[in-house]
Design a protein around this motif. Structure first.
Motif, short mmCIF file in Angstrom:
data_model
loop_
_atom_site.label_atom_id
_atom_site.label_comp_id
_atom_site.label_asym_id
_atom_site.label_seq_id
_atom_site.Cartn_x
_atom_site.Cartn_y
_atom_site.Cartn_z
N PRO A 106 48.50 25.09 53.90
CA PRO A 106 49.46 23.99 53.15
C PRO A 106 50.69 24.05 53.86
N PRO A 107 51.31 22.79 53.71
CA PRO A 107 52.53 22.36 54.22
C PRO A 107 53.63 22.89 53.32
N GLU A 108 54.82 23.07 54.18
CA GLU A 108 56.10 23.37 53.28
C GLU A 108 56.24 22.32 52.34
N THR A 109 56.16 21.06 52.84
CA THR A 109 56.54 19.80 51.78
C THR A 109 55.32 19.09 51.81
N LEU A 110 54.61 18.84 50.46
CA LEU A 110 53.56 17.88 50.38
C LEU A 110 53.86 17.04 49.18
N SER A 111 53.38 15.63 49.32
CA SER A 111 53.55 14.69 48.02
C SER A 111 52.09 14.23 47.93
N VAL A 112 51.59 14.25 46.68
CA VAL A 112 50.44 13.54 46.65
C VAL A 112 50.57 12.37 45.75
N VAL A 113 49.86 11.34 46.24
CA VAL A 113 50.01 10.00 45.53
C VAL A 113 48.69 9.65 44.79
N SER A 114 48.40 9.32 43.53
CA SER A 114 47.37 9.20 43.18
C SER A 114 47.16 7.88 42.32
N SER A 115 45.96 7.32 42.52
CA SER A 115 45.46 6.03 41.65
C SER A 115 44.38 6.42 40.85
N LEU A 116 43.97 7.60 40.68
CA LEU A 116 42.80 8.05 40.17
C LEU A 116 43.11 7.55 38.46
N PRO A 117 41.93 6.99 38.04
CA PRO A 117 41.66 6.78 36.55
C PRO A 117 41.43 7.97 35.69
N PHE A 118 42.28 8.89 35.58
CA PHE A 118 42.24 10.36 34.98
C PHE A 118 41.29 9.93 33.63
N ARG A 119 42.01 9.17 32.80
CA ARG A 119 41.42 8.84 31.33
C ARG A 119 40.04 8.33 31.38
N SER A 120 39.40 8.03 32.31
CA SER A 120 38.13 7.43 32.31
C SER A 120 37.05 8.30 33.24
N LEU A 121 37.75 9.14 33.89
CA LEU A 121 36.72 10.05 34.77
C LEU A 121 35.85 11.08 33.86
N PRO A 122 35.14 11.36 34.24
CA PRO A 122 34.27 12.21 33.61
C PRO A 122 34.93 13.54 33.61
N ARG A 123 34.70 14.31 32.44
CA ARG A 123 35.36 15.57 32.30
C ARG A 123 35.50 16.66 32.98
N ASP A 124 34.23 16.88 33.73
CA ASP A 124 33.95 17.60 34.95
C ASP A 124 34.77 17.56 36.03
#
Length: 189
Positions: A106-124
């Motif tokens: 794991p790097p010291e500084t990490l930024s994750v950018v997300s376009s994932l559609p969390f509200r429509s993803l299957p719960r699992d």
């Protein structure tokens, strides 16, 4: 027709629950996400759910300011489109739930950018991705998770005991539909 439209519609028709949008991110939304990312040292940057590459294009243009840039796109077809469109970009054609296993040390500084559609993803899927984000956040000294959502709603809820908490950053009206940029970061009590 822009280069992101045809692959977007192919992916939308193949699996609409995993797309979660009615159009690729607008230039205004891409700029808002990159502005938030650049508001502090980005370090290593990973994009989740890169899709057709609308936000990837904005990130790729700023890559000289990052320690590294990689994207995760579950769709093999879209991953191939991204690899072709952005030569030299590291593209992982896997589920975002594998995020923490792809990083290595794991790097010291990490930024994750997300376009994932969390509200429509299957719960699992949602649960596994959230757990991977949490595991990864514990091992980086500086960690940020940047996500946008529609209608001003939280991308996904976290309870008050969760070590990461959401902060609303900016709403972009020039997107279809309007989108709000959020940051999930360690909560300091």
């Amino acid at each position: 027709m822009t280069p992101t439209i045809l692959p977007f519609w192919r992916a939308m028709l193949a699996d609409p629950r995993r797309i979660g949008a009615i159009a690729p991110a607008s230039r205004s939304l891409c700029n808002a996400v990159v502005d938030e990312l650049m508001s502090s040292r980005p370090g290593h940057v990973i994009e989740l759910g890169a899709g057709t590459g609308a936000i990837t294009r904005a990130l790729f243009g700023q890559r000289a300011h990052f320690d590294s840039l990689a994207v995760i796109e579950r769709s093999p077809h879209l991953a191939q489109v991204l690899s072709h469109r952005f030569p030299g970009l590291t593209v992982h054609p896997v589920c975002a739930s594998r995020l923490d296993t792809l990083v290595g040390e794991p790097p010291e500084t990490l930024s994750v950018v997300s376009s994932l559609p969390f509200r429509s993803l299957p719960r699992d899927d949602h649960r596994r991705i959230e757990q991977a984000i949490l595991r990864l956040s514990r091992h980086s000294r500086t960690f940020r998770f940047i996500q946008y959502s529609y209608l001003g709603r939280l991308p996904f809820p976290v309870d008050s005991t969760h070590p990461l908490q959401w902060t609303r950053r900016r709403t972009v009206l020039g997107n279809l539909p309007p989108a709000t940029v959020w940051v999930l970061a360690p909560h300091h009590r």
